[in-house]
Scaffold this motif. Structure first.
Motif, PDB file in Angstrom:
ATOM      1  N   SER A 171      -3.957 -14.627 -12.664  1.00 17.15           N
ATOM      2  CA  SER A 171      -3.769 -15.760 -11.647  1.00 17.15           C
ATOM      3  C   SER A 171      -2.345 -16.102 -11.755  1.00 17.15           C
ATOM      4  CB  SER A 171      -4.671 -16.828 -11.742  1.00 17.15           C
ATOM      5  OG  SER A 171      -5.985 -16.378 -11.529  1.00 17.15           O
ATOM      6  N   ASN A 172      -1.772 -15.770 -12.824  1.00 13.43           N
ATOM      7  CA  ASN A 172      -0.330 -16.257 -12.934  1.00 13.43           C
ATOM      8  C   ASN A 172       0.805 -15.432 -12.238  1.00 13.43           C
ATOM      9  OD1 ASN A 172       1.804 -17.785 -13.831  1.00 13.43           O
ATOM     10  ND2 ASN A 172       2.008 -16.968 -16.026  1.00 13.43           N
ATOM     11  N   VAL A 173       0.820 -15.348 -11.026  1.00 11.16           N
ATOM     12  CA  VAL A 173       1.377 -14.327 -10.080  1.00 11.16           C
ATOM     13  C   VAL A 173       3.030 -14.970  -9.942  1.00 11.16           C
ATOM     14  CG1 VAL A 173       1.478 -12.917  -8.226  1.00 11.16           C
ATOM     15  CG2 VAL A 173      -0.644 -13.273  -9.459  1.00 11.16           C
ATOM     16  N   LYS A 174       3.867 -14.322 -10.322  1.00  6.16           N
ATOM     17  CA  LYS A 174       5.235 -14.719  -9.982  1.00  6.16           C
ATOM     18  C   LYS A 174       5.540 -14.002  -8.719  1.00  6.16           C
ATOM     19  CE  LYS A 174       5.699 -16.740 -13.873  1.00  6.16           C
ATOM     20  NZ  LYS A 174       5.827 -17.953 -13.894  1.00  6.16           N
ATOM     21  N   TYR A 175       5.255 -13.106  -8.167  1.00  4.86           N
ATOM     22  CA  TYR A 175       5.874 -12.276  -7.077  1.00  4.86           C
ATOM     23  C   TYR A 175       4.825 -11.327  -6.427  1.00  4.86           C
ATOM     24  CZ  TYR A 175       8.188  -8.904  -4.037  1.00  4.86           C
ATOM     25  OH  TYR A 175       8.499  -8.017  -3.092  1.00  4.86           O
ATOM     26  N   ILE A 176       4.665 -11.569  -5.169  1.00  2.83           N
ATOM     27  CA  ILE A 176       3.581 -10.785  -4.073  1.00  2.83           C
ATOM     28  C   ILE A 176       4.297 -10.154  -2.919  1.00  2.83           C
ATOM     29  CG2 ILE A 176       1.518 -10.686  -2.709  1.00  2.83           C
ATOM     30  CD1 ILE A 176       0.684 -13.369  -4.325  1.00  2.83           C
ATOM     31  N   GLY A 177       4.266  -8.795  -3.107  1.00  4.04           N
ATOM     32  CA  GLY A 177       4.957  -8.158  -1.972  1.00  4.04           C
ATOM     33  C   GLY A 177       3.953  -7.276  -1.006  1.00  4.04           C
ATOM     34  N   ASP A 221       4.281  -3.801  -9.539  1.00  4.76           N
ATOM     35  CA  ASP A 221       3.028  -2.557  -9.707  1.00  4.76           C
ATOM     36  C   ASP A 221       2.495  -2.619  -8.379  1.00  4.76           C
ATOM     37  OD1 ASP A 221       3.254  -1.301 -12.013  1.00  4.76           O
ATOM     38  OD2 ASP A 221       2.076  -2.700 -13.204  1.00  4.76           O
ATOM     39  N   LEU A 222       1.889  -1.428  -8.005  1.00  2.00           N
ATOM     40  CA  LEU A 222       1.320  -1.301  -6.717  1.00  2.00           C
ATOM     41  C   LEU A 222      -0.225  -1.560  -7.309  1.00  2.00           C
ATOM     42  CD1 LEU A 222       0.464  -0.388  -3.987  1.00  2.00           C
ATOM     43  CD2 LEU A 222       0.540   1.906  -4.940  1.00  2.00           C
ATOM     44  N   ILE A 223      -0.783  -2.538  -6.618  1.00  4.42           N
ATOM     45  CA  ILE A 223      -2.236  -3.092  -6.899  1.00  4.42           C
ATOM     46  C   ILE A 223      -3.369  -2.344  -5.897  1.00  4.42           C
ATOM     47  CG2 ILE A 223      -3.844  -4.999  -7.355  1.00  4.42           C
ATOM     48  CD1 ILE A 223      -1.683  -4.662  -9.532  1.00  4.42           C
ATOM     49  N   SER A 224      -2.665  -2.407  -4.753  1.00  2.00           N
ATOM     50  CA  SER A 224      -3.866  -1.815  -3.614  1.00  2.00           C
ATOM     51  C   SER A 224      -2.966  -1.106  -2.659  1.00  2.00           C
ATOM     52  CB  SER A 224      -4.405  -3.220  -3.217  1.00  2.00           C
ATOM     53  OG  SER A 224      -5.554  -2.560  -2.123  1.00  2.00           O
ATOM     54  N   SER A 225      -3.590  -0.137  -2.151  1.00  5.31           N
ATOM     55  CA  SER A 225      -3.131   0.458  -0.885  1.00  5.31           C
ATOM     56  C   SER A 225      -4.285   0.502   0.155  1.00  5.31           C
ATOM     57  CB  SER A 225      -2.975   1.874  -1.123  1.00  5.31           C
ATOM     58  OG  SER A 225      -2.366   2.557  -0.225  1.00  5.31           O
ATOM     59  N   ILE A 226      -4.136   0.062   1.365  1.00  2.00           N
ATOM     60  CA  ILE A 226      -5.296  -0.026   2.365  1.00  2.00           C
ATOM     61  C   ILE A 226      -4.766   0.713   3.713  1.00  2.00           C
ATOM     62  CG2 ILE A 226      -6.210  -1.799   3.765  1.00  2.00           C
ATOM     63  CD1 ILE A 226      -5.342  -3.625   1.400  1.00  2.00           C
ATOM     64  N   TYR A 227      -5.526   1.619   4.341  1.00  2.00           N
ATOM     65  CA  TYR A 227      -5.140   2.370   5.518  1.00  2.00           C
ATOM     66  C   TYR A 227      -5.891   1.505   6.566  1.00  2.00           C
ATOM     67  CZ  TYR A 227      -4.624   5.732   8.848  1.00  2.00           C
ATOM     68  OH  TYR A 227      -4.039   6.684  10.210  1.00  2.00           O
ATOM     69  N   PHE A 238      -7.576   2.117  -3.457  1.00  2.00           N
ATOM     70  CA  PHE A 238      -7.395   2.300  -2.138  1.00  2.00           C
ATOM     71  C   PHE A 238      -8.727   2.018  -1.225  1.00  2.00           C
ATOM     72  CE2 PHE A 238      -5.013   5.089  -4.767  1.00  2.00           C
ATOM     73  CZ  PHE A 238      -3.658   5.210  -4.187  1.00  2.00           C
ATOM     74  N   ASN A 239      -8.363   1.519  -0.003  1.00  2.00           N
ATOM     75  CA  ASN A 239      -9.306   1.108   0.867  1.00  2.00           C
ATOM     76  C   ASN A 239      -9.103   1.756   2.302  1.00  2.00           C
ATOM     77  OD1 ASN A 239     -10.834  -1.062  -0.725  1.00  2.00           O
ATOM     78  ND2 ASN A 239      -8.825  -1.616  -0.917  1.00  2.00           N
ATOM     79  N   THR A 285      -0.522   2.117   6.755  1.00  2.00           N
ATOM     80  CA  THR A 285      -0.850   1.997   5.419  1.00  2.00           C
ATOM     81  C   THR A 285      -0.125   0.722   4.800  1.00  2.00           C
ATOM     82  OG1 THR A 285      -1.267   4.520   5.208  1.00  2.00           O
ATOM     83  CG2 THR A 285      -0.686   3.324   3.250  1.00  2.00           C
ATOM     84  N   TYR A 286      -0.886   0.002   4.198  1.00  2.00           N
ATOM     85  CA  TYR A 286      -0.308  -1.445   3.654  1.00  2.00           C
ATOM     86  C   TYR A 286      -0.509  -1.256   2.094  1.00  2.00           C
ATOM     87  CZ  TYR A 286      -0.542  -3.553   8.445  1.00  2.00           C
ATOM     88  OH  TYR A 286      -0.520  -3.932   9.722  1.00  2.00           O
ATOM     89  N   LEU A 287       0.573  -1.823   1.668  1.00  2.00           N
ATOM     90  CA  LEU A 287       0.915  -1.825   0.375  1.00  2.00           C
ATOM     91  C   LEU A 287       0.730  -3.176  -0.417  1.00  2.00           C
ATOM     92  CD1 LEU A 287       3.496   1.038  -0.038  1.00  2.00           C
ATOM     93  CD2 LEU A 287       0.944   1.353   0.134  1.00  2.00           C
ATOM     94  N   CYS A 288       0.141  -3.322  -1.230  1.00  2.00           N
ATOM     95  CA  CYS A 288       0.196  -4.905  -2.229  1.00  2.00           C
ATOM     96  C   CYS A 288       0.780  -4.491  -3.359  1.00  2.00           C
ATOM     97  CB  CYS A 288      -1.175  -5.376  -2.178  1.00  2.00           C
ATOM     98  SG  CYS A 288      -1.433  -6.754  -3.142  1.00  2.00           S
ATOM     99  N   LYS A 289       1.864  -5.176  -3.731  1.00  2.00           N
ATOM    100  CA  LYS A 289       2.630  -5.090  -5.088  1.00  2.00           C
ATOM    101  C   LYS A 289       2.629  -6.452  -5.666  1.00  2.00           C
ATOM    102  CE  LYS A 289       5.251  -1.213  -3.800  1.00  2.00           C
ATOM    103  NZ  LYS A 289       6.691  -0.467  -3.804  1.00  2.00           N
ATOM    104  N   VAL A 290       2.499  -6.636  -6.891  1.00  2.00           N
ATOM    105  CA  VAL A 290       2.588  -7.705  -7.618  1.00  2.00           C
ATOM    106  C   VAL A 290       3.462  -7.793  -8.939  1.00  2.00           C
ATOM    107  CG1 VAL A 290       1.034  -9.253  -8.959  1.00  2.00           C
ATOM    108  CG2 VAL A 290       0.033  -8.328  -6.880  1.00  2.00           C
TER     109      VAL A 290
END
Length: 314
Positions: free
Chosen positions: A156-162, A234-240, A136-137, A220-225
């Motif tokens: 680094s072998n990422v298939k999907y970023i949302g 999976d939720l990796i990062s949450s930023i306000y 959380f940031n 609030t922004y959410l980064c899912k990978v």
């Protein structure tokens, strides 16, 4: 009648087999960095146990035979990380310990046991899911600035970023899938304003650049990978993000010396003006005869009679 009986028998057999195989499958979940114990229990005189993962090919996670480990057949990623919970296999305990779990440890694990004298193999199947604790940031930016929303995947072998924002509904901020940016369902306010900080995603860096932010970008922004197809998002990062109005212009290099010089010159001019004013006022207060020497009164007499005529100032 015979056909109905055969159909019923085949149905019961299918249900029975389904119950048997589904009972063997166990789902377990662990977070990155933690240790996990994958259970396996067997009875009888055990000849060897072999732990495998279905996507490792010919390599295995661990092979243990009568107290001896076979390192030649182990996959390198499990070196010094995979051990039997009880190396003596007391009471048939063949459970596997995986230390410091990584995101790549996701998969289906099989415990295969061979008993002595040609005994039947015992099989236990475990579906292991690995999750990443979210970060959380809190970020503050001014209107008009470019801001980086940080997010780092464990691989680094990422298939999907949302990238999404919690108030956009089904619309997205940025979407990456199978090596390409996907503009489908991207919210109009983010078109041509967002991009990955590193398109190569080195060391799992999937941070997002948001250009020319405005007050409408706050939220609030959410980064899912997704690392693999078998791995859920999976939720990796949450930023306000907080966006403030633009502040006063920042000083340029060297401006502080200019301010000091102007201030010093103004102070000097003020001192000179005060001294000049005080001098002028002092002289004005003394009058036009202020610089003449002081003379005392003298007596005037008549030279013929010697009598005093008057007293005056010369």
């Amino acid at each position: 009648m015979a056909a109905v009986t055969a159909w019923r028998c085949s149905t019961l057999l299918f249900i029975g087999l389904s119950m048997i195989f589904s009972a063997d499958l166990e789902r377990m979940e662990v977070k990155v960095g933690q240790n996990i114990v994958l259970p396996c229990q067997a009875v009888g005189d055990i000849q060897y146990v072999k732990w495998e993962r279905v996507n490792l090919g010919v390599d295995c996670v661990l092979k243990h035979r009568r107290g001896e480990v076979f390192p030649d057949s182990l996959h390198p990623s499990f070196e010094n990380r995979a051990h039997l919970q009880d190396r003596q296999m007391k009471d048939g305990n063949l459970s596997l310990i995986i230390r410091e779990v990584k995101i790549n440890d996701i998969g289906t694990y099989e415990c295969n046991v061979m008993r002595s004298f040609g005994g039947n193999s015992t099989r236990n199947i475990i579906d292991l899911h690995v999750s990443v604790p979210p970060v959380f940031n809190f970020i503050t930016a001014e209107s008009g600035q470019d801001v980086i929303l940080p997010c780092r995947a464990p691989d680094s072998n990422v298939k999907y970023i949302g990238w999404t924002r919690d108030d956009l509904g089904f619309d997205s901020v940025y979407r990456y899938e199978d090596g390409h940016f996907r503009p489908v369902n991207q919210h109009p306010s983010f078109k041509n304003r967002v991009d990955l900080q590193d398109r190569q995603m080195k060391d799992g860096d999937v941070s997002l650049i948001l250009k020319n932010v405005t007050s409408n970008d706050a939220g609030t922004y959410l980064c899912k990978v997704i690392i693999s197809r078998a791995h859920r998002s999976d939720l990796i990062s949450s930023i306000y993000l907080v966006v403030d109005p633009p502040g006063p212009p920042k000083p340029r290099p060297g401006d502080e010396w200019m301010v000091f010089g102007v201030g010093f010159a103004l102070s000097l001019c003020l001192v000179i003006a005060v001294v000049g004013f005080c001098t002028y006022t002092y002289r004005l207060s003394r009058g036009p005869n202020a610089n003449r020497p002081h003379q005392t009164p003298q007596q005037l007499y008549d030279l013929r009679t010697g009598c005093r005529l008057e007293t005056s100032k010369v």
